[in-house]
Design a protein around this motif. Structure first.
Motif, PDB file in Angstrom:
ATOM      1  N   ASN A  20       0.883  -1.310   0.066  1.00  0.00           N
ATOM      2  CA  ASN A  20       0.022   0.117   0.097  1.00  0.00           C
ATOM      3  C   ASN A  20       0.915   1.441   0.069  1.00  0.00           C
ATOM      4  O   ASN A  20       0.817   2.062   0.969  1.00  0.00           O
ATOM      5  CB  ASN A  20      -0.896   0.018   1.285  1.00  0.00           C
ATOM      6  N   LEU A  21       1.901   1.368  -0.889  1.00  0.00           N
ATOM      7  CA  LEU A  21       2.787   2.445  -1.139  1.00  0.00           C
ATOM      8  C   LEU A  21       2.287   2.860  -2.434  1.00  0.00           C
ATOM      9  O   LEU A  21       1.768   2.782  -3.527  1.00  0.00           O
ATOM     10  CB  LEU A  21       4.097   2.144  -1.337  1.00  0.00           C
ATOM     11  N   LYS A  22       2.500   4.635  -2.501  1.00  0.00           N
ATOM     12  CA  LYS A  22       2.391   5.301  -3.589  1.00  0.00           C
ATOM     13  C   LYS A  22       3.749   4.942  -4.645  1.00  0.00           C
ATOM     14  O   LYS A  22       4.863   4.934  -4.051  1.00  0.00           O
ATOM     15  CB  LYS A  22       2.173   6.713  -3.358  1.00  0.00           C
ATOM     16  N   TYR A  23       3.509   5.052  -5.846  1.00  0.00           N
ATOM     17  CA  TYR A  23       4.767   4.721  -6.814  1.00  0.00           C
ATOM     18  C   TYR A  23       5.763   5.746  -6.808  1.00  0.00           C
ATOM     19  O   TYR A  23       6.881   5.433  -6.701  1.00  0.00           O
ATOM     20  CB  TYR A  23       4.082   4.464  -8.008  1.00  0.00           C
ATOM     21  N   ASP A  24       5.181   7.009  -6.712  1.00  0.00           N
ATOM     22  CA  ASP A  24       6.002   8.178  -6.755  1.00  0.00           C
ATOM     23  C   ASP A  24       7.150   8.021  -5.290  1.00  0.00           C
ATOM     24  O   ASP A  24       8.142   8.494  -5.311  1.00  0.00           O
ATOM     25  CB  ASP A  24       5.243   9.681  -6.712  1.00  0.00           C
ATOM     26  N   THR A  25       6.481   7.768  -4.280  1.00  0.00           N
ATOM     27  CA  THR A  25       7.092   7.512  -2.798  1.00  0.00           C
ATOM     28  C   THR A  25       8.202   6.650  -3.267  1.00  0.00           C
ATOM     29  O   THR A  25       9.402   6.987  -2.952  1.00  0.00           O
ATOM     30  CB  THR A  25       6.094   7.257  -1.767  1.00  0.00           C
ATOM     31  N   LEU A  26       8.142   5.404  -3.639  1.00  0.00           N
ATOM     32  CA  LEU A  26       9.040   4.528  -3.897  1.00  0.00           C
ATOM     33  C   LEU A  26      10.086   4.752  -4.959  1.00  0.00           C
ATOM     34  O   LEU A  26      11.250   4.631  -4.611  1.00  0.00           O
ATOM     35  CB  LEU A  26       8.310   3.176  -4.389  1.00  0.00           C
ATOM     36  N   LYS A  27       9.617   5.602  -5.964  1.00  0.00           N
ATOM     37  CA  LYS A  27      10.585   5.936  -6.909  1.00  0.00           C
ATOM     38  C   LYS A  27      11.611   6.956  -6.104  1.00  0.00           C
ATOM     39  O   LYS A  27      12.893   7.091  -6.510  1.00  0.00           O
ATOM     40  CB  LYS A  27       9.899   6.823  -7.975  1.00  0.00           C
ATOM     41  N   LYS A  28      11.137   8.105  -5.428  1.00  0.00           N
ATOM     42  CA  LYS A  28      11.843   9.095  -4.827  1.00  0.00           C
ATOM     43  C   LYS A  28      12.713   8.402  -3.719  1.00  0.00           C
ATOM     44  O   LYS A  28      13.923   8.746  -3.725  1.00  0.00           O
ATOM     45  CB  LYS A  28      10.946  10.226  -4.089  1.00  0.00           C
ATOM     46  N   GLN A  29      12.287   7.345  -3.002  1.00  0.00           N
ATOM     47  CA  GLN A  29      13.282   6.568  -2.163  1.00  0.00           C
ATOM     48  C   GLN A  29      14.325   5.820  -2.714  1.00  0.00           C
ATOM     49  O   GLN A  29      15.543   5.797  -2.195  1.00  0.00           O
ATOM     50  CB  GLN A  29      12.574   5.700  -1.099  1.00  0.00           C
ATOM     51  N   ARG A  30      14.116   5.341  -3.890  1.00  0.00           N
ATOM     52  CA  ARG A  30      15.077   4.710  -4.680  1.00  0.00           C
ATOM     53  C   ARG A  30      16.053   5.689  -5.069  1.00  0.00           C
ATOM     54  O   ARG A  30      17.286   5.511  -5.125  1.00  0.00           O
ATOM     55  CB  ARG A  30      14.499   4.264  -5.974  1.00  0.00           C
ATOM     56  N   SER A  31      15.558   7.057  -5.561  1.00  0.00           N
ATOM     57  CA  SER A  31      16.636   7.722  -5.967  1.00  0.00           C
ATOM     58  C   SER A  31      17.685   8.499  -5.030  1.00  0.00           C
ATOM     59  O   SER A  31      18.828   8.809  -5.093  1.00  0.00           O
ATOM     60  CB  SER A  31      15.940   9.026  -6.829  1.00  0.00           C
ATOM     61  N   ARG A  32      17.026   8.431  -3.711  1.00  0.00           N
ATOM     62  CA  ARG A  32      17.725   8.963  -2.497  1.00  0.00           C
ATOM     63  C   ARG A  32      18.557   7.893  -2.234  1.00  0.00           C
ATOM     64  O   ARG A  32      19.118   8.138  -0.749  1.00  0.00           O
ATOM     65  CB  ARG A  32      16.725   9.774  -1.480  1.00  0.00           C
ATOM     66  N   LYS A  33      18.465   6.662  -2.681  1.00  0.00           N
ATOM     67  CA  LYS A  33      19.266   5.407  -1.943  1.00  0.00           C
ATOM     68  C   LYS A  33      18.553   5.337  -0.086  1.00  0.00           C
ATOM     69  O   LYS A  33      19.457   5.045   0.305  1.00  0.00           O
ATOM     70  CB  LYS A  33      20.461   5.750  -1.861  1.00  0.00           C
ATOM     71  N   ILE A  34      17.358   5.579  -0.204  1.00  0.00           N
ATOM     72  CA  ILE A  34      16.616   5.113   1.451  1.00  0.00           C
ATOM     73  C   ILE A  34      15.632   4.362   1.068  1.00  0.00           C
ATOM     74  O   ILE A  34      15.120   4.066  -0.009  1.00  0.00           O
ATOM     75  CB  ILE A  34      16.401   6.385   2.046  1.00  0.00           C
ATOM     76  N   GLY A  35      15.109   3.682   2.134  1.00  0.00           N
ATOM     77  CA  GLY A  35      13.821   2.834   2.025  1.00  0.00           C
ATOM     78  C   GLY A  35      14.008   1.290   1.622  1.00  0.00           C
ATOM     79  O   GLY A  35      15.131   0.778   1.998  1.00  0.00           O
ATOM     80  N   LEU A  36      13.147   0.828   1.000  1.00  0.00           N
ATOM     81  CA  LEU A  36      13.201  -0.693   0.521  1.00  0.00           C
ATOM     82  C   LEU A  36      14.131  -0.909  -0.139  1.00  0.00           C
ATOM     83  O   LEU A  36      14.744  -0.300  -0.936  1.00  0.00           O
ATOM     84  CB  LEU A  36      11.858  -1.116   0.016  1.00  0.00           C
ATOM     85  N   PRO A  37      14.985  -2.218   0.199  1.00  0.00           N
ATOM     86  CA  PRO A  37      15.944  -2.617  -0.729  1.00  0.00           C
ATOM     87  C   PRO A  37      15.582  -3.070  -2.203  1.00  0.00           C
ATOM     88  O   PRO A  37      14.615  -3.680  -2.119  1.00  0.00           O
ATOM     89  CB  PRO A  37      16.589  -3.972  -0.006  1.00  0.00           C
TER      90      PRO A  37
END
Length: 70
Positions: A20-37
């Motif tokens: 139940n995550l927003k796609y944009d949130t997941l994308k931002k976390q990836r670009s910042r190298k934080i969040g889910l592996p």
């Protein structure tokens, strides 16, 4: 819920639906190298469901507070 095995490798959209995550949130976390592996395979981004469940378990707020209290 969704029929996804723990051994599965899934894309960003499946992870968004599963947790139940927003796609944009997941994308931002990836670009910042934080969040889910995640893993990059060429231009594709894939998530290992078991890795994410372990990561979530290891990063629980309540768990961290209990360790600090002891």
């Amino acid at each position: 819920m969704y029929n996804i095995s723990e051994k599965s490798w899934v894309d960003s959209h499946a992870i968004c639906r599963l947790f139940n995550l927003k796609y944009d949130t997941l994308k931002k976390q990836r670009s910042r190298k934080i969040g889910l592996p995640f893993h990059k395979i060429g231009r594709s981004v894939r998530y290992n469901v078991l890795e994410i469940k372990n990561w979530l378990s290891d990063n629980q707020k309540n768990k961290e507070q209990n360790v600090k209290a002891n």
